[in-house]
Design an enzyme around this catalytic site. Sequence first.
Site, PDB file in Angstrom:
ATOM      1  N   LYS A   1      37.195  -7.344  12.522  1.00  0.00           N
ATOM      2  CA  LYS A   1      38.274  -7.822  13.405  1.00  0.00           C
ATOM      3  C   LYS A   1      39.534  -6.948  13.334  1.00  0.00           C
ATOM      4  CE  LYS A   1      36.277 -11.551  15.105  1.00  0.00           C
ATOM      5  NZ  LYS A   1      35.964 -11.653  16.542  1.00  0.00           N
TER       6      LYS A   1
ATOM      7  N   GLU B   1      43.894 -16.659  18.759  1.00  0.00           N
ATOM      8  CA  GLU B   1      43.005 -17.776  18.445  1.00  0.00           C
ATOM      9  C   GLU B   1      42.102 -17.311  17.305  1.00  0.00           C
ATOM     10  OE1 GLU B   1      40.176 -15.057  19.586  1.00  0.00           O
ATOM     11  OE2 GLU B   1      42.081 -15.364  20.606  1.00  0.00           O
TER      12      GLU B   1
ATOM     13  N   SER C   1      29.018  -7.464   9.770  1.00  0.00           N
ATOM     14  CA  SER C   1      30.333  -7.537  10.423  1.00  0.00           C
ATOM     15  C   SER C   1      31.443  -8.077   9.532  1.00  0.00           C
ATOM     16  CB  SER C   1      30.233  -8.386  11.692  1.00  0.00           C
ATOM     17  OG  SER C   1      29.709  -9.663  11.375  1.00  0.00           O
TER      18      SER C   1
END
Length: 400
Positions: A95, A117, A384
């Site tokens: 991210k 969010e 990830s």
Amino acid sequence: MSAIATESLPDARGHFGAYGGRFVPETLMHPLLQLEEEYFRAQHDPEFQRELNYYLREFCGRPTPLYFAERLTRELGGPKVYLKREDLLHTGAHKINNAMGQILLAKRMGKTRIIAETGAGQHGVATATVSAMFGMKCVIYMGEVDCARQALNVYRMKMLGAEVVPVTAGQKTLKEAVNEAMRDWVTNVRSTHYILGTAYGAHPYPLMVRNFQRVIGDEARRQILEKEERLPNLLIACVGGGSNAIGLFYPFLNDASVKMLGVEAGGEGIKPEKHAARFQGGSLGVLQGTQSYILQDEFGQIQLTHSVSAGLDYAAVGPEHAWLRDQNRVEYSYATDEQALNAFMKLARLEGIIPALESSHAVAALIERAPKMSKDDLVIVNLSGRGDKDVSQVANLVKL
């Protein structure tokens, strides 16, 4: 599966074939156009690229290793398995790649306040991190249910100076958090940039997030050629909104020999309101700014979703993934909660790596596919994120 030309997509209005576009209130059209304009300027600005690459390298920890999982390979008895170690990035997941790119854009546009969010909390932590770094006010919207199951990440965000707003509407998960973030943006659009966390939403977000995440696939491509002197046979990544998957897949789309598998959340099985596998039970619809595959009933009402993983528990999928599925370029399957938990434990025991529950879905798909593959095959699984955030949740589900 043949290679496909991707350079012309999305088109000027943000469409990937039938998917994508901009379905937003009039008040958000101007900020989206402004963002698109600024993004394209930044894309061609060597100074912006230099600054982004500097922070990705020096602050975030890129490049991440492409790690040969020797014991997992041996245990599965099939292909040679490499893990793309996005879990080793600062804040613990992919991210930060996108958050860093978007905060630099916000700075260029003179914004002073950041909103986001978050579901599993990793995007919230990444956004809070870059906001702290650049001295910007930060507000994170997170469903109340997700706040409870990701309490560690809530505390991390607050430590970093962000205000975390628990959302109590509806299912109290990611969809409702997005709704609140969009309401905030409409109200505070002059001072505020919305760092949307996945390859979803109104144009230019799917394009922009993909391009900030493609560093994953660009690196993996170079690394596998260096290590094996050939391209992989298969790429595997989990798919919620789809940013880690599109980041890995995109640089390989023109390579006809490389197959790709996106893994959705099968939850408790493909029964209404028990899963979040949009391609298994979904249909075409519009949600939160874009047209894509959505879990909805016959009246267009959004269905409840379920996954053990907060980051995959979303009723829609990124529009580029919907298009790639139509083109038969990427195959999409699912892993159940049980399979993901088994994969979580297996990777921990075999490789000493505790994966995020999201990434565990990709590992689960590998475990299922490996016996049917040849020992000569090469597979890259996108790891990830790391699983620290999930340990207390898993402890309640798996007795040791």
